[in-house]
Write an enzyme that holds these catalytic residues in place. Structure first.
Site, PDB file in Angstrom:
ATOM      1  N   LEU A  53     -17.513 -24.134 -21.889  1.00 42.89           N
ATOM      2  CA  LEU A  53     -18.137 -23.660 -23.121  1.00 42.89           C
ATOM      3  C   LEU A  53     -19.286 -24.602 -23.451  1.00 42.89           C
ATOM      4  O   LEU A  53     -19.129 -25.824 -23.351  1.00 42.89           O
ATOM      5  CB  LEU A  53     -17.137 -23.664 -24.280  1.00 42.89           C
ATOM      6  CG  LEU A  53     -16.042 -22.600 -24.277  1.00 42.89           C
ATOM      7  CD1 LEU A  53     -14.973 -22.932 -25.319  1.00 42.89           C
ATOM      8  CD2 LEU A  53     -16.628 -21.212 -24.553  1.00 42.89           C
ATOM      9  N   ASP A  54     -20.441 -24.055 -23.833  1.00 44.41           N
ATOM     10  CA  ASP A  54     -21.545 -24.950 -24.194  1.00 44.41           C
ATOM     11  C   ASP A  54     -21.273 -25.608 -25.546  1.00 44.41           C
ATOM     12  O   ASP A  54     -20.310 -25.278 -26.245  1.00 44.41           O
ATOM     13  CB  ASP A  54     -22.900 -24.239 -24.135  1.00 44.41           C
ATOM     14  CG  ASP A  54     -23.050 -23.101 -25.137  1.00 44.41           C
ATOM     15  OD1 ASP A  54     -22.375 -23.132 -26.191  1.00 44.41           O
ATOM     16  OD2 ASP A  54     -23.860 -22.185 -24.873  1.00 44.41           O
ATOM     17  N   ALA A  55     -22.139 -26.543 -25.914  1.00 41.46           N
ATOM     18  CA  ALA A  55     -21.873 -27.384 -27.084  1.00 41.46           C
ATOM     19  C   ALA A  55     -21.705 -26.574 -28.365  1.00 41.46           C
ATOM     20  O   ALA A  55     -20.854 -26.877 -29.206  1.00 41.46           O
ATOM     21  CB  ALA A  55     -22.995 -28.405 -27.255  1.00 41.46           C
ATOM     22  N   GLN A 188     -22.372 -18.422 -22.406  1.00 40.88           N
ATOM     23  CA  GLN A 188     -22.486 -18.200 -23.844  1.00 40.88           C
ATOM     24  C   GLN A 188     -23.919 -17.826 -24.230  1.00 40.88           C
ATOM     25  O   GLN A 188     -24.137 -17.071 -25.174  1.00 40.88           O
ATOM     26  CB  GLN A 188     -22.026 -19.439 -24.616  1.00 40.88           C
ATOM     27  CG  GLN A 188     -20.519 -19.663 -24.549  1.00 40.88           C
ATOM     28  CD  GLN A 188     -20.057 -20.271 -23.227  1.00 40.88           C
ATOM     29  OE1 GLN A 188     -20.504 -21.353 -22.854  1.00 40.88           O
ATOM     30  NE2 GLN A 188     -19.167 -19.589 -22.511  1.00 40.88           N
ATOM     31  N   ARG A 192     -25.297 -14.609 -26.481  1.00 38.74           N
ATOM     32  CA  ARG A 192     -26.269 -14.678 -27.584  1.00 38.74           C
ATOM     33  C   ARG A 192     -27.440 -13.721 -27.315  1.00 38.74           C
ATOM     34  O   ARG A 192     -27.942 -13.060 -28.233  1.00 38.74           O
ATOM     35  CB  ARG A 192     -26.779 -16.114 -27.750  1.00 38.74           C
ATOM     36  CG  ARG A 192     -25.686 -17.087 -28.164  1.00 38.74           C
ATOM     37  CD  ARG A 192     -26.225 -18.483 -28.446  1.00 38.74           C
ATOM     38  NE  ARG A 192     -25.107 -19.390 -28.663  1.00 38.74           N
ATOM     39  CZ  ARG A 192     -24.641 -20.240 -27.746  1.00 38.74           C
ATOM     40  NH1 ARG A 192     -25.232 -20.316 -26.555  1.00 38.74           N
ATOM     41  NH2 ARG A 192     -23.615 -21.010 -28.017  1.00 38.74           N
TER      42      ARG A 192
END
Length: 287
Positions: A53-55, A188, A192
Site C-alpha cells: 500500500l502506498d503512503a 492505489q 485514484r
C-alpha cells in the site's frame, strides 16, 4: 526465547496500515519489535510484505515472518482479488488525482445523478469482465470455462493490467461519493485515476480523497492487527489463527479456476476485448 516460541512466528498475518505511514517503516517497526523481545535468535528471521500500500492509502497489509515469506509468493501467484473502499469528490481535478494535489480544473456537478454514476459503473464492470476472459487464457468454447464464468471464478494466469471484478456505489451525496471496488493487479494510484476518469465520464471532474483496502485475499479488516497490537503475543496469536485458513485457501486458489473470492458476473459477455483505459470505457460511454 526458545525454538518452540520462534517456530510459532513462521507464517502470515495482517496488520492495519494507517494513512501517512510508509509500508517500509511499518515493516521495520514490526521487525524491530520482534527483535527486541526475541533477542538475537530472531535476527535470522525476516519480515516480508505482501501486496503493498502506498503512503497515502490505508487498510489491510499482509506480512510474512520466516517461512511465511514463501507463502507471500504463493499469494501473489494465486492472483487473489482485493476489496477497497474508494472515496471521491466531484467538482475538481488535480495533477495526481488526489485531493491535496495541484489544482488543474474546477467544474460544476449539479447534473450528476446516482443513476448516471451507476450506469457508468456497470459499463466499467462489464468491460473489465471481458478483459478477465482475455487474460485467463481459457478456451471459451469448453463447458468448464462457461461454468467458471457463470460462477465468477475466472482469473488471469499471469500478470495483467488492473482488472476490476466488481464495482458499486455505496454512498452518493454530491459532491461526495463512496465506491466499493473488487480488483486484482491494481495500484492505489490506478484506483485514484479511476475516480478521475469516472468524473470525466460524468461530464465533470473528480478527485480521490481516500483509498482503503478492506480485504487482501483471505485477510480482512477483522483479522488485521492495529498499531497497538504489533507485539509478539498478538502476532503469534494472529499467525496461529490464520495458518489453517492460509493453507486451505492457497491450496484451493492455486488449483486452476478456484479463486472463490471473485464476485459472480451476471450477464457475462464472451467478447474478449480488453479495457481501453483504467476505466475500460470508450469516451462517452456514460452519456
Amino acid at each position: 526465547m526458545g525454538s518452540a516460541g520462534l517456530s510459532r512466528l513462521h507464517g502470515l498475518f495482517a496488520v492495519y496500515k494507517p494513512p501517512g505511514l510508509k509500508w517500509k517503516h511499518l515493516r521495520d517497526t514490526v521487525e524491530l519489535q520482534l527483535l527486541k523481545v526475541c533477542g538475537p535468535a530472531f535476527a535470522h528471521l525476516k519480515v516480508g510484505v505482501g501486496h503493498r500500500l502506498d503512503a497515502q492509502a490505508s487498510g489491510v497489509l499482509v506480512l510474512g515472518v520466516g517461512h511465511g515469506c514463501r507463502l507471500l509468493t504463493d499469494m501473489y501467484n494465486a492472483h487473489l482479488t482485493k476489496d477497497y473502499t474508494v472515496r471521491g469528490l466531484l467538482g475538481k481535478a488535480t495533477d495526481d488525482f488526489r485531493e491535496d494535489g495541484r489544482l488543474v480544473e474546477k467544474t460544476t456537478y449539479d447534473h450528476v445523478t446516482r443513476e448516471k454514476l451507476d450506469r457508468i459503473l456497470a459499463v466499467i464492470q462489464g468491460s473489465h469482465q471481458k478483459a478477465l476472459v482475455m487474460y485467463s487464457n481459457l478456451d471459451l468454447k469448453t463447458q468448464e470455462a462457461y461454468e467458471m464464468a457463470v460462477r465468477g471464478l475466472i482469473r488471469p494466469m499471469n500478470k495483467s493490467p488492473m482488472l476490476i471484478t466488481g464495482i458499486r456505489c455505496l454512498y452518493f451525496a454530491p459532491p461526495e461519493f463512496l465506491l466499493e471496488v473488487q480488483c486484482m493487479h491494481e495500484t492505489q494510484k490506478e484506483l485514484r485515476k479511476l475516480v478521475h476518469e469516472i468524473g470525466l465520464e460524468l461530464k465533470t471532474t473528480a478527485v480521490c480523497t481516500q483509498v482503503r483496502r478492506t480485504r487482501d485475499g483471505f485477510f480482512t479488516l477483522d483479522s488485521a492487527l492495529l498499531r497497538t497490537q504489533w507485539d509478539l503475543t498478538n502476532i503469534q496469536d494472529a499467525i496461529r489463527a490464520a495458518t489453517p485458513q492460509v493453507a486451505a485457501e492457497l491450496e484451493k486458489s492455486l488449483s486452476p479456476g478456484l479463486d472463490t473470492k471473485q464476485l459472480p458476473s451476471p450477464g457475462w459477455s464472451w467478447d474478449s476485448q480488453g479495457p481501453s483505459s483504467t476505466l475500460g470505457l470508450e469516451r462517452g460511454a456514460g452519456q
